[in-house]
Design an enzyme around this catalytic site. Structure first.
Site, PDB file in Angstrom:
ATOM      1  N   GLU A 273       0.833  -1.212   0.000  1.00  5.82           N
ATOM      2  CA  GLU A 273       0.000   0.000   0.000  1.00  5.82           C
ATOM      3  C   GLU A 273       0.864   1.258   0.000  1.00  5.82           C
ATOM      4  OE1 GLU A 273      -2.130  -0.523   3.690  1.00  5.82           O
ATOM      5  OE2 GLU A 273      -3.421  -2.099   2.901  1.00  5.82           O
ATOM      6  N   ARG A 276       3.354   7.647  -0.131  1.00 11.02           N
ATOM      7  CA  ARG A 276       4.377   8.697  -0.219  1.00 11.02           C
ATOM      8  C   ARG A 276       5.449   8.401  -1.263  1.00 11.02           C
ATOM      9  NH1 ARG A 276       5.424  11.948   4.189  1.00 11.02           N
ATOM     10  NH2 ARG A 276       4.407  10.386   5.475  1.00 11.02           N
ATOM     11  N   ARG A 312       2.299  19.960   6.495  1.00 10.12           N
ATOM     12  CA  ARG A 312       3.314  19.051   7.047  1.00 10.12           C
ATOM     13  C   ARG A 312       4.362  19.743   7.914  1.00 10.12           C
ATOM     14  NH1 ARG A 312       6.430  16.387   4.561  1.00 10.12           N
ATOM     15  NH2 ARG A 312       6.317  14.507   5.837  1.00 10.12           N
ATOM     16  N   TYR A 316       4.081  18.207  11.593  1.00  9.82           N
ATOM     17  CA  TYR A 316       5.110  17.239  11.969  1.00  9.82           C
ATOM     18  C   TYR A 316       6.497  17.863  12.090  1.00  9.82           C
ATOM     19  CZ  TYR A 316       1.770  14.191   9.365  1.00  9.82           C
ATOM     20  OH  TYR A 316       0.678  13.548   8.850  1.00  9.82           O
ATOM     21  N   CYS A 342      -3.218  33.231  10.365  1.00 10.21           N
ATOM     22  CA  CYS A 342      -3.049  33.839  11.691  1.00 10.21           C
ATOM     23  C   CYS A 342      -2.742  32.785  12.746  1.00 10.21           C
ATOM     24  CB  CYS A 342      -4.302  34.623  12.053  1.00 10.21           C
ATOM     25  SG  CYS A 342      -4.606  35.901  10.841  1.00 10.21           S
ATOM     26  N   GLU A 343      -1.571  32.191  12.626  1.00  6.18           N
ATOM     27  CA  GLU A 343      -1.071  31.181  13.566  1.00  6.18           C
ATOM     28  C   GLU A 343       0.443  31.281  13.522  1.00  6.18           C
ATOM     29  OE1 GLU A 343      -2.812  28.751  15.273  1.00  6.18           O
ATOM     30  OE2 GLU A 343      -4.773  29.017  14.322  1.00  6.18           O
ATOM     31  N   TYR A 371       0.444  13.981   0.753  1.00  7.98           N
ATOM     32  CA  TYR A 371      -0.022  14.622   1.990  1.00  7.98           C
ATOM     33  C   TYR A 371       0.140  16.148   1.910  1.00  7.98           C
ATOM     34  CZ  TYR A 371       0.420   9.747   3.197  1.00  7.98           C
ATOM     35  OH  TYR A 371       0.312   8.381   3.171  1.00  7.98           O
TER      36      TYR A 371
HETATM   37  C1  LIG Z   1      -1.290   6.050   5.080  1.00  8.19           C
HETATM   38  C2  LIG Z   1      -1.345   4.592   4.865  1.00  8.19           C
HETATM   39  C3  LIG Z   1      -0.580   3.990   3.861  1.00  8.19           C
HETATM   40  C4  LIG Z   1       0.407   4.745   3.017  1.00  8.19           C
HETATM   41  O1  LIG Z   1       1.516   5.152   3.750  1.00  8.19           O
HETATM   42  P1  LIG Z   1       2.771   5.809   3.016  1.00  8.19           P
HETATM   43  O2  LIG Z   1       3.717   6.084   4.114  1.00  8.19           O
HETATM   44  O3  LIG Z   1       2.312   7.040   2.342  1.00  8.19           O
HETATM   45  O4  LIG Z   1       3.293   4.788   2.054  1.00  8.19           O
HETATM   46  C5  LIG Z   1      -0.740   2.633   3.651  1.00  8.19           C
HETATM   47  N1  LIG Z   1      -1.601   1.902   4.392  1.00  8.19           N
HETATM   48  C6  LIG Z   1      -2.334   2.434   5.372  1.00  8.19           C
HETATM   49  C7  LIG Z   1      -3.258   1.581   6.149  1.00  8.19           C
HETATM   50  C8  LIG Z   1      -2.242   3.800   5.654  1.00  8.19           C
HETATM   51  O5  LIG Z   1      -2.957   4.335   6.628  1.00  8.19           O
END
Ligand SMILES: *Cc1c(COP(=O)(O)O)cnc(C)c1O
Length: 412
Positions: A273, A276, A312, A316, A342-343, A371
């Site tokens: 999955e 990024r 970001r 973070y 305004c932060e 993101y």
């Molecule tokens: C956000 C997320 C991803 C993707 O994460 P990356 O760091 O962008 O690769 C994959 N799986 C799940 C369940 C997520 O919440």
């Protein structure tokens, strides 16, 4: 090579001048490179070519329909975390049998929509959710394919907000409770346990935590087998990091090789999955300096992109490389690059050495493809930015800039 390069001192997105795009479409402006998206997807997907696998792009990284379409055309499946993302994925033409659904808070209506669409499987994060899925599937006279998201309790050594596979995180089930959950699932009429899942965090820059998690999952799988539960899918989530600054994350091919060694020959289809690593360096954010100002301790560049456009750095403390759209050769000075919100937390960079740019000049914020826009808001009643997808010398408006009317359209 990310297809964002200078030609004669002017930044280009593939074959199009960023100056020309900013003049035509205004700023703040997200620009994505289609060639980079394709290249990143292929690099990741082909890293597992010896394995039975499916690469499900994580929609939340960048969910623009044009991006989803582009990736679906490359053969990508999708990892979704909401009914809204299901809607987007289907609208972009993604085959439902390539969609996996993660997330801790799936509502009944979202579960129903996903079942009706015929997605590949739910990555279930609690027993309570399992009960809901069983009951909704029962109402529809269906059987839902489920995986449990197992929390392997490994430290991904990333920012705490994007670390998701440790005991204290809200995600998934710990190993002991997972066994009970599979047992429970096996007894239910309307769910079928078909897989195992984990996602330990994001922006990981080493392979070790992935391997550690994989070992724990494979061990868990042998326990499942002893219980008579045979699964077909092993979903290893996303999380592979990218270079924002000086990080040296493993190349997808290294990642693929390391994992493939352990996975080779197992009777499991492996699912990934990635978000990024596909989208991050495929996009930039272009912004204009509205004012410059200095006080005895700081030089500020006040730009027209704020934390509502790219949160970001504020959220973070993330680093995004910043440069000039047109190289000036001016001397460098330390600047705080701040937005109009305004932060005090509204900044894109702090104490950053940058050429002494002037009011009206443009800056590029790199690595903004993941993101970035998906986390944008309308805070301070700011219309969200325009998104462009450049493919060679072709410019496609992937999302029009919002208007003030758009912002009040639902207010009665
Ligand atoms: C956000 C997320 C991803 C993707 O994460 P990356 O760091 O962008 O690769 C994959 N799986 C799940 C369940 C997520 O919440």
């Amino acid at each position: 090579m990310h297809h964002f390069e200078y030609r004669d001192g002017v930044l280009f997105a593939e074959d199009v001048s960023v100056t020309a795009l900013a003049e035509e479409y205004g700023t703040p402006l997200y620009i994505y490179s289609a060639a980079t998206f394709r290249r990143h997807f292929k690099a990741f997907d082909s890293a597992f070519k010896g394995l039975d696998h499916l690469t499900c792009y994580s929609v939340k990284a960048n969910s623009n329909l044009s991006i989803l379409k582009l990736l679906a055309a490359e053969g990508a499946g999708m990892d979704i975390v909401s009914g809204g993302e299901l809607f987007r994925a289907l609208k972009a033409g993604v085959s439902p049998e390539k969609i996996v659904y993660s997330g801790v808070g799936k509502r009944d209506s979202e579960i129903r929509d996903a079942l009706k669409a015929g997605i590949l499987m739910f990555n279930v994060e609690s027993v309570a959710e399992l009960e809901r899925i069983n009951s909704v599937a029962g109402e529809l006279g269906m059987k839902a394919n489920v995986s449990f998201r197992i929390n392997p309790d490994v430290d991904p050594q990333t920012h705490p907000y994007i670390s998701t596979g440790m005991k204290e995180n809200k995600f998934g089930l710990d190993i002991e409770n997972s066994l009970k959950a599979y047992q429970r699932a096996a007894e239910m009429d309307h769910v079928e346990p078909v897989g195992m899942d984990c996602h330990i965090g994001s922006q990981l820059t080493s392979i070790e935590p992935f391997l550690e998690a994989l070992d724990k999952l494979l061990h868990f799988n042998s326990q499942l087998k002893k219980m008579g539960i045979i699964i077909q899918y092993l979903d290893l989530g996303g999380g592979l990091g990218i270079a924002y600054d000086a990080e040296e994350p493993p190349h997808p091919s290294e990642f693929g090789q390391a994992l493939s060694e352990k996975l080779q020959g197992l009777p499991l289809k492996v699912i990934f999955e990635p978000g990024r690593v596909i989208a991050g360096n495929a996009g930039i954010l272009v912004t204009k300096v509205v004012y410059t100002k200095s006080n005895p301790t700081k030089n500020f560049l006040i730009v027209d992109a704020g934390m509502n456009d790219l949160i970001r750095p504020s959220l973070y403390g993330s680093y995004h490389r910043i440069g000039e759209v047109e190289l000036s050769g001016r001397q460098h000075k330390p600047f705080d690059v701040v937005g109009p919100i305004c932060e005090s937390g509204d900044f894109l960079a702090r104490d950053r050495e940058l050429p002494a740019v002037d009011q009206g000049e443009r800056l590029v914020v790199y690595s903004a493809g993941a993101y970035g826009f998906t986390m944008a808001s309308n805070y301070n009643t700011r219309p969200r930015a325009c998104e462009l997808l450049v493919d060679g010398d072709t410019v496609h408006v992937a999302r029009k800039r919002e208007t003030y009317e758009d912002l009040v359209a639902n207010e009665l």
